[in-house]
Design a protein around this motif. Structure first.
Motif, short mmCIF file in Angstrom:
data_model
loop_
_atom_site.label_atom_id
_atom_site.label_comp_id
_atom_site.label_asym_id
_atom_site.label_seq_id
_atom_site.Cartn_x
_atom_site.Cartn_y
_atom_site.Cartn_z
N HIS A 1 114.68 -1.55 84.99
CA HIS A 1 115.73 -2.13 84.15
C HIS A 1 116.08 -1.24 82.96
O HIS A 1 117.22 -0.85 82.80
CB HIS A 1 115.32 -3.54 83.70
N HIS A 2 115.12 -0.92 82.10
CA HIS A 2 115.43 -0.04 80.97
C HIS A 2 114.16 0.56 80.37
O HIS A 2 113.05 0.10 80.64
CB HIS A 2 116.23 -0.77 79.88
N ILE A 3 114.36 1.59 79.55
CA ILE A 3 113.30 2.18 78.73
C ILE A 3 113.51 1.70 77.31
O ILE A 3 114.62 1.82 76.77
CB ILE A 3 113.37 3.72 78.74
N TYR B 1 108.39 3.31 74.17
CA TYR B 1 107.14 2.56 74.15
C TYR B 1 107.05 1.45 75.18
O TYR B 1 105.99 0.86 75.34
CB TYR B 1 106.82 2.07 72.74
N HIS B 2 108.11 1.18 75.93
CA HIS B 2 107.91 0.32 77.10
C HIS B 2 108.93 0.64 78.17
O HIS B 2 110.03 1.10 77.89
CB HIS B 2 107.93 -1.17 76.74
N PHE B 3 108.52 0.38 79.43
CA PHE B 3 109.44 0.35 80.56
C PHE B 3 109.66 -1.11 80.89
O PHE B 3 108.74 -1.91 80.81
CB PHE B 3 108.86 1.04 81.80
N CYS B 4 110.90 -1.45 81.27
CA CYS B 4 111.19 -2.82 81.64
C CYS B 4 111.61 -2.89 83.10
O CYS B 4 112.37 -2.03 83.57
CB CYS B 4 112.28 -3.40 80.75
N TYR B 5 111.11 -3.91 83.79
CA TYR B 5 111.43 -4.12 85.20
C TYR B 5 112.00 -5.52 85.39
O TYR B 5 111.55 -6.48 84.75
CB TYR B 5 110.16 -3.98 86.06
N ILE C 1 104.47 -2.85 79.52
CA ILE C 1 105.66 -3.07 80.32
C ILE C 1 106.31 -4.39 79.92
O ILE C 1 105.66 -5.28 79.36
CB ILE C 1 105.40 -3.07 81.85
N GLU C 2 107.59 -4.48 80.18
CA GLU C 2 108.35 -5.70 79.93
C GLU C 2 108.90 -6.17 81.26
O GLU C 2 109.27 -5.34 82.11
CB GLU C 2 109.51 -5.37 78.97
N LEU C 3 108.92 -7.46 81.45
CA LEU C 3 109.58 -8.05 82.61
C LEU C 3 110.82 -8.80 82.14
O LEU C 3 110.79 -9.44 81.10
CB LEU C 3 108.67 -9.04 83.33
N ILE D 1 118.90 2.66 78.25
CA ILE D 1 118.00 2.83 77.10
C ILE D 1 118.19 1.64 76.16
O ILE D 1 119.32 1.24 75.89
CB ILE D 1 118.35 4.11 76.29
N GLU D 2 117.09 1.10 75.69
CA GLU D 2 117.13 0.05 74.67
C GLU D 2 116.57 0.64 73.38
O GLU D 2 115.51 1.26 73.40
CB GLU D 2 116.27 -1.12 75.11
N LEU D 3 117.28 0.47 72.29
CA LEU D 3 116.74 0.89 70.99
C LEU D 3 116.28 -0.36 70.25
O LEU D 3 117.00 -1.36 70.20
CB LEU D 3 117.80 1.63 70.16
NI NI Z 1 112.95 -3.89 76.41
#
Ligand code: NI
Length: 135
Positions: free
Chosen positions: A8-10, A79-83, A128-130, A55-57
């Motif tokens: 999904h995003h970094i 600092y996180h990958f999101c799926y 990680i983020e879901l 990318i998420e800031l």
């Molecule tokens: Ni995020």
């Protein structure tokens, strides 16, 4: 990490959204409006460009924001990958079996259409983020 995850995003911790976003905008990314997320106590925007990962800031509102420690330690950093998953509760249950620890109960993310999100940590994978796909 699970076979059914969709990237999904970094998430990148930043001191100031506009200062960092400028670098992406200048290289062709589109920026969403910056919003304040009270659940996470951070300012958030997303940057998108065709063929590139989203990318998420995330910038702190104050010293209690979860990104503050990351910024103190590492400065501006991913600092996180999101799926994305279809069933966030099922995914959390599956991740618990792999020794991922949920850091929060699933909450609705203001910046992502109020979709349910959760953060989980595993010492060999990191944070990680879901995000749950809307049904
Ligand atoms: Ni995020």
């Amino acid at each position: 990490m699970l076979p059914y995850f969709r990237f999904h995003h970094i998430g990148v911790a930043v001191f100031d959204i506009d200062t960092t976003a400028k670098f992406y905008i200048d290289s062709g990314y589109s920026k969403t409006e910056t919003i304040y997320d009270p659940h996470q106590n951070v300012y958030i925007c997303f940057l998108t460009k065709e063929g590139m990962p989203m990318i998420e800031l995330l910038a702190p509102k104050d010293e209690t924001s979860p990104v503050t420690k990351t910024l103190d330690k590492s400065g501006v950093t991913p600092y996180h990958f999101c799926y994305e998953v279809d069933d966030i509760d099922g995914a959390i249950a599956d991740l618990r079996k792999l020794k991922f620890v949920p850091l929060i109960k699933p909450v609705e993310a203001c910046a992502i259409d109020n979709k349910k999100i959760c953060f989980l940590f595993n010492k060999n994978v990191g944070l990680i983020e879901l995000v749950e796909a809307k049904k």
